[in-house]
Scaffold this active site. Sequence first.
Site, PDB file in Angstrom:
ATOM      1  N   SER A  57      63.548  39.537  63.947  1.00 29.03           N
ATOM      2  CA  SER A  57      63.646  38.093  63.796  1.00 29.03           C
ATOM      3  C   SER A  57      62.350  37.550  63.177  1.00 29.03           C
ATOM      4  O   SER A  57      61.903  38.047  62.142  1.00 29.03           O
ATOM      5  CB  SER A  57      63.944  37.451  65.157  1.00 29.03           C
ATOM      6  OG  SER A  57      64.303  36.105  65.028  1.00 29.03           O
ATOM      7  N   ASP A  63      75.458  39.418  63.653  1.00 29.12           N
ATOM      8  CA  ASP A  63      74.341  38.472  63.610  1.00 29.12           C
ATOM      9  C   ASP A  63      74.638  37.410  62.563  1.00 29.12           C
ATOM     10  O   ASP A  63      74.548  37.662  61.363  1.00 29.12           O
ATOM     11  CB  ASP A  63      73.048  39.217  63.279  1.00 29.12           C
ATOM     12  CG  ASP A  63      71.810  38.324  63.300  1.00 29.12           C
ATOM     13  OD1 ASP A  63      71.963  37.102  63.510  1.00 29.12           O
ATOM     14  OD2 ASP A  63      70.706  38.850  63.107  1.00 29.12           O
ATOM     15  N   HIS A 111      72.614  37.968  67.119  1.00 32.53           N
ATOM     16  CA  HIS A 111      71.210  38.117  66.723  1.00 32.53           C
ATOM     17  C   HIS A 111      70.402  38.893  67.762  1.00 32.53           C
ATOM     18  O   HIS A 111      69.468  39.620  67.418  1.00 32.53           O
ATOM     19  CB  HIS A 111      70.597  36.738  66.495  1.00 32.53           C
ATOM     20  CG  HIS A 111      69.205  36.767  65.964  1.00 32.53           C
ATOM     21  ND1 HIS A 111      68.867  37.430  64.804  1.00 32.53           N
ATOM     22  CD2 HIS A 111      68.050  36.227  66.442  1.00 32.53           C
ATOM     23  CE1 HIS A 111      67.567  37.289  64.575  1.00 32.53           C
ATOM     24  NE2 HIS A 111      67.047  36.581  65.557  1.00 32.53           N
TER      25      HIS A 111
END
Length: 377
Positions: free
Chosen positions: A156, A321, A354
Amino acid sequence: MFMQDSDSIGIVSARRVHFDTPLSLKSRAVLDSYELVYETYGELNPERSNAILVCHALSGNHHVAGVYADNPKNTGWWNNMIGPGKPIDTRKFFVIGINNLGGCHGSTGPISINNRTGKRYGPDFPLVTTSDWAKTYVRFADQFGIDCFAAIIGGSLGGMSAMQLALDAPERVRHVAVIAASARLTAQNIAFNDVARQAILTDPDFHGGDYYSHGTHPRRGLRLARMLGHITYLSDDSMASKFGRELRNGSLAFNYDVEFQIESYLHYQGDKFADLFDANTYLLMTKALDYFDPAQDYDGNLSAAFARAQADFLVLSFTSDWRFSPERSREIVKALLDNKLNVSYAEIPSTYGHDSFLMQDDYYHQLVRAYMDNISI
């Protein structure tokens, strides 16, 4: 008593390093001095060639693996990935976790005391970017005599930080692992971040960011921001599988109380986060996400931006995601290939959204292990 597993880091402790050399930030603000809190796992070899830097995501910190002696339930956020015999093997590598500048877990940030005023920085703490963090990573490495990281790894926002170091100091890293990340935020992602910020900024307890001196904390706003964020970290399939339309008490109450299990879960996550995180840091971290765009200075040409990079890359995405979709990772891969860099890419089947990059998944871990095993030290 803490019972250590054979593949566990075991008990760890955080340390602190102070920097007196002023740090010029991208915003043109200058920090006269600052501190970074960090943890390390494994041993730095005599050649100082086996160091791996792990970069954390928005709400992460330096506590990447292991547990604390006084709080054995506080397990590092990537404990399933790092340790002896794990994909990032601490028998081979010296692994470093740093709480980023601007964080709220010990590194200099909004909750720190400003030596010029004797008060907390609060809203006066300058906005920081991934480029600013890259500078701090290089200075940190210099403290350890590490000329070049064997690898820098992140998921991320951590993946964005990893890319930034590869661009700003290409001679300081040999391998980069970019997991569930993007080369820039989409308009939708910027919108999510703004709504989260507005929840905090409009909380009556925010007081323009100077809630410390008012003896308050914008808990309601931070709670709502986390609830919104958490929705974007999950997938529809994972929410359906875990919660569906299950009711807390088995029947409809016909009021506005929490009725569905998914509501209860989000409230719990929001409450827990609001007790542990600082609102000014949350605002700052979302801006670091928004501002990351290495192609901005190249007329939007990502391939031109990556012409500076020299490292080999591992890029991983997850099918479910939707916050940082596989398409975003493929854009990174294309830019790397356009520059004839060595890149390995995999799109991993997953239902966790995610948050997949944090999960225990055999295929995912096999890919990371295989890549790490091939890194020479």
